[in-house]
Design a protein around this motif. Structure first.
Motif, short mmCIF file in Angstrom:
data_model
loop_
_atom_site.label_atom_id
_atom_site.label_comp_id
_atom_site.label_asym_id
_atom_site.label_seq_id
_atom_site.Cartn_x
_atom_site.Cartn_y
_atom_site.Cartn_z
N HIS A 39 0.86 -1.18 0.00
CA HIS A 39 0.00 0.00 0.00
C HIS A 39 0.90 1.23 0.00
CE1 HIS A 39 -3.36 -2.61 0.82
NE2 HIS A 39 -4.17 -1.58 0.83
N GLU A 61 -3.92 4.89 5.63
CA GLU A 61 -4.28 5.22 4.24
C GLU A 61 -5.68 5.81 4.15
OE1 GLU A 61 -4.00 2.21 5.46
OE2 GLU A 61 -5.95 1.28 5.02
N TRP A 62 -6.45 5.73 5.22
CA TRP A 62 -7.78 6.35 5.24
C TRP A 62 -7.76 7.74 5.87
CZ3 TRP A 62 -13.18 4.37 4.92
CH2 TRP A 62 -13.28 3.27 4.08
N HIS A 71 -5.42 4.07 -4.69
CA HIS A 71 -6.19 3.76 -3.48
C HIS A 71 -7.39 4.70 -3.40
CE1 HIS A 71 -6.97 2.60 0.74
NE2 HIS A 71 -6.51 1.45 0.29
N HIS A 72 -8.11 4.69 -2.28
CA HIS A 72 -9.36 5.44 -2.21
C HIS A 72 -9.17 6.94 -2.43
CE1 HIS A 72 -10.45 1.59 -0.79
NE2 HIS A 72 -10.47 1.82 0.49
N TYR A 113 -3.89 -4.06 -7.18
CA TYR A 113 -5.02 -3.61 -6.35
C TYR A 113 -5.51 -2.32 -7.01
CZ TYR A 113 -7.27 -1.08 -2.45
OH TYR A 113 -8.15 -0.37 -1.67
N TRP A 136 -7.21 -6.98 -8.12
CA TRP A 136 -7.69 -6.97 -6.74
C TRP A 136 -8.48 -5.68 -6.50
CZ3 TRP A 136 -8.40 -6.49 -1.63
CH2 TRP A 136 -8.13 -7.58 -0.77
N ASP A 196 -11.23 -3.10 -4.65
CA ASP A 196 -11.62 -2.82 -3.26
C ASP A 196 -12.42 -1.54 -3.23
OD1 ASP A 196 -9.98 -1.70 -0.34
OD2 ASP A 196 -11.43 -3.32 -0.43
N ARG A 242 -14.79 -8.46 -4.71
CA ARG A 242 -15.31 -7.24 -4.08
C ARG A 242 -16.04 -6.30 -5.04
NH1 ARG A 242 -10.99 -5.86 0.79
NH2 ARG A 242 -10.75 -8.01 1.50
N GLU A 279 -10.19 -10.67 5.30
CA GLU A 279 -9.25 -9.59 5.56
C GLU A 279 -9.10 -9.36 7.05
OE1 GLU A 279 -10.07 -6.05 3.38
OE2 GLU A 279 -9.75 -4.85 5.18
N CYS A 313 -5.70 -11.53 3.60
CA CYS A 313 -4.79 -10.39 3.53
C CYS A 313 -4.66 -9.78 4.92
CB CYS A 313 -5.24 -9.36 2.51
SG CYS A 313 -6.88 -8.73 2.69
N TRP A 334 -2.56 -0.35 6.72
CA TRP A 334 -2.08 -0.83 5.41
C TRP A 334 -1.04 0.15 4.85
CZ3 TRP A 334 -3.80 -5.59 3.81
CH2 TRP A 334 -4.93 -6.08 4.45
C1 GLC Z 1 -9.69 -2.37 3.67
C2 GLC Z 1 -9.08 -1.01 3.92
C3 GLC Z 1 -8.33 -0.54 2.70
C4 GLC Z 1 -7.32 -1.59 2.29
C5 GLC Z 1 -8.03 -2.91 2.09
C6 GLC Z 1 -7.06 -4.04 1.78
O1 GLC Z 1 -10.68 -2.25 2.67
O2 GLC Z 1 -10.11 -0.09 4.20
O3 GLC Z 1 -7.67 0.67 3.00
O4 GLC Z 1 -6.74 -1.18 1.07
O5 GLC Z 1 -8.71 -3.27 3.27
O6 GLC Z 1 -7.80 -5.21 1.62
#
Ligand code: GLC
Length: 432
Positions: free
Chosen positions: A24, A35-36, A83-84, A126, A185, A187, A229, A242, A262, A269
């Protein structure tokens, strides 16, 4: 062995290799507090852009990352292409919100894919379905702007069809520019997560255009493995538990499936400077063994720093895997759940006539193996190939000047008093 639900993609390498690295990495490495962070702290784009302007991973050398993964015994990797927060590591033609436009000044994904391939590793991407930066991604209950009083007004100007086209366009870039991609992958979906008061809807298959997306992916990369997902039951190849350890082989509609747990080294992450819940060496090894003992894989995550390095805590954790895998890898690669029930505080993994007994809690002198009398040809400690002698039980058999009341059909292993200097000792059993 179990009859596992067939996958559409090629899972032959996946169920052999068992162990991968999740990575990540993105702008969130700079705030260095999960990461959030953009969601947690409701950071708007203008404020978050401080990280875009400062993202300069001058020490980034993906060859070092790939070497560390290979030395840990990992056989594939999965990287966060986006990522998000919406930031892209590659030179996407569909956005300016990408690594080449930061002080990094270049595509960071291509050299990473090349480096991991040079180490003989498989490639996974991902890709976040969520995008808190894109102007047509509707604000919802997870969005950093969710508490803005004019969120509904802003949403009225956002066109989800444009976001869907962007999502599909970027996935097409990722699957046509980097050669064979082995895992895709996505998400994540949250179709039922509504906020009626604010008029926020969750997001699922219709928001992503999941059916068309899967069709496109399968056309471009027919061998690719897809996760589960996209809010499209039956479309995925992998079940992805997870941050927890399943207690039995995961199933879908009662059928065992190909699956991958994971996990993170710590509680985040993305790189998190101050997060201290780093797992112990024993936990790290046991999580890998637990996954394979139930017929699954482990994807263990690293969050590199804003300078582009694996920090010393991550390197130390990877070395724990390397030290154990160097001598015990054949109890992982090519192995799956055993047909036998393991003794207490132990796990079995099995590869044909090789049965591996992983001893999580070293006992005094003996381990009793039920149902194995007459089945064992030889046994040894795997790390040093030193013989492990054993007795087979018909019923009560006097041995070592005592009577070990063993159940019929049991084999009693005779162990060294002192636990071998191995995080999780493994006994390799050669079955007749
Ligand atoms: C969850 C977390 C996200 C991460 C993911 C990995 O969704 O919120 O930040 O990337 O897990 O599986």
């Amino acid at each position: 062995m179990k009859n596992v639900k067939p996958t559409t993609g090629d899972s032959s390498w996946f169920v052999h290799d068992r162990f991968g690295m999740f990575i990540h990495w993105g702008l969130y490495a700079l705030p260095a507090r999960h990461e959030w962070v953009k969601n947690h702290e409701k950071i708007d784009d203008e404020t978050y852009d401080r990280y875009f302007r400062r993202f300069d991973p001058d020490l980034y050398d993906p060859r070092l990352w790939a070497r560390a993964a290979a030395n840990a015994g990992m056989k594939y990797f999965v990287i966060t292409t986006k990522h998000h927060d919406g930031f892209c590591l590659w030179d996407s033609a569909l956005t300016d919100y990408k690594a080449p436009n930061t002080p990094a000044g270049r595509d960071l994904l291509t050299p990473m894919v090349d480096a991991f391939r040079d180490e003989g590793m498989r490639v996974g991407f991902y890709h976040s379905l969520i995008d808190w930066h894109h102007p047509d991604f509707k604000i919802d209950s997870l969005h950093p702007l969710r508490d803005l009083p004019n969120a509904a007004e802003l949403n009225a100007k956002r066109d989800p069809a444009k976001y869907r086209a962007y999502l599909h366009g970027q996935v097409k870039e990722l699957l046509t520019r980097f050669g064979q991609v082995d895992v895709m992958w996505f998400d994540f979906s949250y179709a039922d997560r509504h906020d009626e008061a604010k008029g926020f809807r969750g997001k699922g298959r219709d928001d992503w255009g999941s059916e068309e997306l899967v069709k496109m992916i399968r056309e471009i990369q027919p061998k690719i493995l897809l996760d589960d997902r996209l809010d499209l039951p039956g479309s995925g190849d992998l079940v992805t538990p997870e941050q927890y350890q399943p207690m039995e082989w995961p199933t879908v509609d009662g059928v065992p499936v190909v699956w991958e747990a994971c996990q993170t080294f710590s509680g985040s992450w993305g790189y998190h400077r101050d997060e201290t819940t780093w797992k112990s060496p024993a936990q790290l090894i046991q999580m890998l063994v637990n996954s394979v003992a139930l017929g699954g894989n482990l994807l263990m995550n690293v969050g590199p720093t804003g300078r582009g390095e694996f920090d010393e805590r991550a390197l130390a954790a990877l070395e724990v895997y390397g030290a154990w895998m160097r001598r015990n890898a054949r109890s992982i690669y090519g192995c799956t759940q055993s047909e036998f029930k393991p003794p207490v505080d132990c796990r079995y993994t099995q590869n044909g006539k090789r049965l591996y007994l992983h001893v999580f809690n070293w006992p005094f002198r003996h381990i009793h193996l039920e149902g194995l009398a007459g089945r064992i040809e030889y046994a040894q400690l795997l790390h040093d190939a030193s013989e492990i002698r054993y007795k087979e039980f018909d019923a009560n058999v006097a041995t070592h000047n005592t009577t070990l009341a063993g159940r019929a059909g049991t084999v009693v292993l005779d162990l060294p008093i002192i636990k071998p200097n191995v995080e999780v000792p493994v006994i390799e059993i050669f079955l007749r």
